[in-house]
Design an enzyme around this catalytic site. Structure first.
Site, PDB file in Angstrom:
ATOM      1  N   CYS A 189       0.832  -1.211   0.000  1.00 58.49           N
ATOM      2  CA  CYS A 189       0.000   0.000   0.000  1.00 58.49           C
ATOM      3  C   CYS A 189       0.868   1.263   0.000  1.00 58.49           C
ATOM      4  CB  CYS A 189      -0.960  -0.080   1.179  1.00 58.49           C
ATOM      5  SG  CYS A 189      -2.425   0.907   0.933  1.00 58.49           S
ATOM      6  N   HIS A 244      -3.383  -5.159   1.944  1.00 63.67           N
ATOM      7  CA  HIS A 244      -2.635  -5.387   3.189  1.00 63.67           C
ATOM      8  C   HIS A 244      -2.649  -6.866   3.592  1.00 63.67           C
ATOM      9  CE1 HIS A 244      -2.212  -1.166   4.694  1.00 63.67           C
ATOM     10  NE2 HIS A 244      -3.172  -0.970   3.809  1.00 63.67           N
ATOM     11  N   GLU A 290      -0.905  -8.245   5.712  1.00 62.65           N
ATOM     12  CA  GLU A 290      -0.608  -8.373   7.154  1.00 62.65           C
ATOM     13  C   GLU A 290      -1.881  -8.321   8.004  1.00 62.65           C
ATOM     14  OE1 GLU A 290      -0.296  -5.723   5.365  1.00 62.65           O
ATOM     15  OE2 GLU A 290      -0.600  -3.885   6.502  1.00 62.65           O
TER      16      GLU A 290
HETATM   17  N1  GLN Z   1      -3.612   6.346   1.037  1.00 59.73           N
HETATM   18  C1  GLN Z   1      -2.344   6.076   1.659  1.00 59.73           C
HETATM   19  C2  GLN Z   1      -1.232   6.880   0.996  1.00 59.73           C
HETATM   20  O1  GLN Z   1      -1.478   7.502   0.013  1.00 59.73           O
HETATM   21  C3  GLN Z   1      -2.020   4.601   1.587  1.00 59.73           C
HETATM   22  C4  GLN Z   1      -3.033   3.839   2.376  1.00 59.73           C
HETATM   23  C5  GLN Z   1      -2.492   2.626   3.059  1.00 59.73           C
HETATM   24  O2  GLN Z   1      -1.278   2.386   3.131  1.00 59.73           O
HETATM   25  N2  GLN Z   1      -3.389   1.864   3.629  1.00 59.73           N
HETATM   26  O3  GLN Z   1      -0.130   6.892   1.468  1.00 59.73           O
END
Ligand code: GLN
Length: 191
Positions: A79, A168, A170
């Protein structure tokens, strides 16, 4: 085998718990001295990529982190971690570490309604995927292997030593992605 988990911000504890339950040694990277410690793999967790980038700058960690990744250490970005690795971000001017040939779109599923769980294929295996204000990959170069596409958007990919997921792993009970990443490390160690 020992894995360093970037622990400046975000969901780093959850990655450690997953590695603990697989009996894989790991440690948190909170500063430059931690980053200098030997390791066989690196995890960049989810969280907020702008905040992580700011801390990497303030703690003077960015150059070393980039050179470690470019030198080939197996690296897994989830992410926000994926956003950090991308060479291009479609909806903002500057990218962060700029090491992976992908263009990501931040908050690609909308800000508020952007959290959901699906069961979907990763490299041919059906797994749970938890999305939280997730980015997706809009574009990849021919150096990048696409590992999962959901709703016509790329949500997992690999380029050499770098593995990224929009979601994610995790945060649920499945270990498929960790096995994939640990396999990347094993292959590197037995080279
Ligand atoms: N929206 C977050 C970002 O732009 C990422 C979201 C996440 O890691 N769950 O950094």
């Amino acid at each position: 085998m020992i894995i360093g988990i970037l622990a400046l911000q975000g969901a780093f504890i959850e990655h450690k718990h997953k590695l603990d339950s697989l009996k894989i040694n790991s440690f948190y990277i909170r500063n430059l001295a931690d980053l200098q410690k030997p390791k066989d793999g690196l995890i960049l967790p989810g969280g907020e990529s702008t905040a992580m980038n700011k801390l990497l700058d303030e703690l003077n960690m960015k150059d070393l982190l980039i050179s470690q990744i470019e030198s080939g250490i197996p690296t897994f970005g989830t992410c926000a971690g994926m956003i950090l690795l991308a060479k291009h971000i479609s909806n903002q001017k500057h990218a962060f570490l700029k090491v992976m040939d992908i263009t990501v779109t931040r908050n690609g599923y909308g800000r508020q309604s952007g959290s959901f769980i699906i069961h979907h294929e990763f490299d041919g295996i059906k797994i749970p995927m938890t999305f939280i204000r997730a980015p997706y990959i809009q574009l990849v170069s021919d150096q990048v292997k696409v590992l999962s596409v959901y709703d016509q958007r790329i949500v997992a990919a690999r380029q050499k030593n770098m593995l990224v997921t929009s979601f994610h792993p995790e945060l649920n009970h499945d270990f498929t992605i960790y096995h994939y990443f640990l396999n990347m490390i094993d292959n590197e160690l037995t080279k």
